[in-house]
Design a protein around this motif. Structure first.
Motif, PDB file in Angstrom:
ATOM      1  N   ILE A  36     -74.867   2.517  25.846  1.00  0.00           N
ATOM      2  CA  ILE A  36     -75.521   3.056  24.653  1.00  0.00           C
ATOM      3  C   ILE A  36     -75.729   4.563  24.797  1.00  0.00           C
ATOM      4  N   LEU A  37     -76.108   5.007  26.000  1.00  0.00           N
ATOM      5  CA  LEU A  37     -76.272   6.447  26.235  1.00  0.00           C
ATOM      6  C   LEU A  37     -74.948   7.190  26.064  1.00  0.00           C
ATOM      7  N   ALA A  38     -73.852   6.597  26.531  1.00  0.00           N
ATOM      8  CA  ALA A  38     -72.532   7.219  26.361  1.00  0.00           C
ATOM      9  C   ALA A  38     -72.156   7.304  24.882  1.00  0.00           C
ATOM     10  N   PHE A  39     -72.495   6.269  24.096  1.00  0.00           N
ATOM     11  CA  PHE A  39     -72.212   6.301  22.661  1.00  0.00           C
ATOM     12  C   PHE A  39     -72.995   7.413  21.962  1.00  0.00           C
ATOM     13  N   PHE A  40     -74.256   7.569  22.314  1.00  0.00           N
ATOM     14  CA  PHE A  40     -75.075   8.613  21.685  1.00  0.00           C
ATOM     15  C   PHE A  40     -74.523  10.003  21.997  1.00  0.00           C
ATOM     16  N   ASN A  41     -74.145  10.240  23.242  1.00  0.00           N
ATOM     17  CA  ASN A  41     -73.614  11.552  23.595  1.00  0.00           C
ATOM     18  C   ASN A  41     -72.243  11.786  22.966  1.00  0.00           C
ATOM     19  N   LEU A  48     -70.517  18.193  17.021  1.00  0.00           N
ATOM     20  CA  LEU A  48     -70.050  19.532  17.372  1.00  0.00           C
ATOM     21  C   LEU A  48     -68.661  19.818  16.800  1.00  0.00           C
ATOM     22  N   LEU A  49     -67.833  18.777  16.675  1.00  0.00           N
ATOM     23  CA  LEU A  49     -66.498  18.951  16.109  1.00  0.00           C
ATOM     24  C   LEU A  49     -66.508  19.029  14.591  1.00  0.00           C
ATOM     25  N   GLY A  50     -67.661  18.779  13.977  1.00  0.00           N
ATOM     26  CA  GLY A  50     -67.735  18.792  12.524  1.00  0.00           C
ATOM     27  C   GLY A  50     -67.420  17.460  11.890  1.00  0.00           C
ATOM     28  N   ALA A  51     -67.279  16.407  12.676  1.00  0.00           N
ATOM     29  CA  ALA A  51     -66.985  15.068  12.154  1.00  0.00           C
ATOM     30  C   ALA A  51     -68.280  14.264  12.101  1.00  0.00           C
ATOM     31  N   GLU A  52     -69.136  14.599  11.143  1.00  0.00           N
ATOM     32  CA  GLU A  52     -70.436  13.931  11.078  1.00  0.00           C
ATOM     33  C   GLU A  52     -70.317  12.475  10.667  1.00  0.00           C
ATOM     34  N   LEU A  53     -69.281  12.135   9.887  1.00  0.00           N
ATOM     35  CA  LEU A  53     -69.099  10.737   9.482  1.00  0.00           C
ATOM     36  C   LEU A  53     -68.771   9.869  10.690  1.00  0.00           C
ATOM     37  N   LEU A  54     -67.881  10.331  11.562  1.00  0.00           N
ATOM     38  CA  LEU A  54     -67.549   9.562  12.759  1.00  0.00           C
ATOM     39  C   LEU A  54     -68.757   9.433  13.683  1.00  0.00           C
ATOM     40  N   ALA A  55     -69.581  10.470  13.732  1.00  0.00           N
ATOM     41  CA  ALA A  55     -70.789  10.397  14.560  1.00  0.00           C
ATOM     42  C   ALA A  55     -71.746   9.327  14.039  1.00  0.00           C
ATOM     43  N   MET A  56     -71.945   9.278  12.731  1.00  0.00           N
ATOM     44  CA  MET A  56     -72.832   8.270  12.159  1.00  0.00           C
ATOM     45  C   MET A  56     -72.265   6.867  12.303  1.00  0.00           C
TER      46      MET A  56
END
Length: 202
Positions: A36-41, A48-56
């Protein structure tokens, strides 16, 4: 060094360390927590890459569903850690051999990898300001890669159906619903619904 570079190195370092601890931790619950920690990071790196959709999506789908499911399954299993550690020395040479083969494959892939001229030209093109990340990703998936996207969905559907079929067990003494039998019943055996007044019987 800029603030973005510092955040990148911190997030990437924590991601690599947590990924190592996923396979190095002796307790399976701790392994899931490191996952889970690896997923959050990793979600932070996507931001940072500007891919906020993939982050969410990474946080909602993988952390909110998959990792939590792993955690519940691991916590409900009665794992004998003593028996689990008994076969470590027996399978250690095989694990070292498989790890060496995978490491050699990674070295060969990285050594022969090169960026195509077309990709270098695409990287130099400016990003349109009026197109959001979500819209650009949707246009790319549902136009150029729509058949690949649908094929991936069919593969996942087949895997889900296969998992249900393989784990389905019919135990005696357990009542189950039979849809075909319910639909084929005659009017004589059908259930009649009556409206009963309060305080009165049938």
């Amino acid at each position: 060094m800029s603030l973005t570079a510092i955040v990148f190195y911190v997030l990437s370092s924590v991601t690599v360390l947590s990924a190592v601890m996923v396979i190095a931790a002796r307790n399976p619950v701790h392994s899931v927590l490191f996952l889970i920690l690896a997923f959050f990071n990793s979600a932070g790196l996507f931001v940072l890459l500007g891919a906020e959709l993939l982050a969410m999506l990474l946080v909602i789908v993988y952390v909110g569903a998959v990792a939590v499911l792993f955690l519940f399954v691991v916590m409900m299993l009665d794992i004998n850690f003593v028996r689990l550690r008994e076969g470590f020395l027996r399978y250690f040479p095989i694990g070292v051999l498989i790890g060496a083969v995978l490491a050699a494959e990674l070295v060969f892939v990285v050594g022969t990898w090169a960026m195509s001229p077309e990709m270098a030209g695409n990287l130099r093109q400016p990003t349109p300001e009026d197109v959001t990340n979500t819209r650009a990703l949707g246009q790319l998936i549902y136009t150029d890669y729509v058949f690949v996207f649908q094929t991936a969905g069919m593969i996942l559907l087949t895997a889900m159906i296969g998992a249900i079929v393989l784990t389905l067990r019919k135990r005696p003494g357990v009542k189950r619903q039979n849809i075909a039998q319910q639909l084929a019943r005659s009017p004589e055996t059908a259930i009649e619904i009556k409206k009963v007044k309060t305080g009165e019987g049938i």
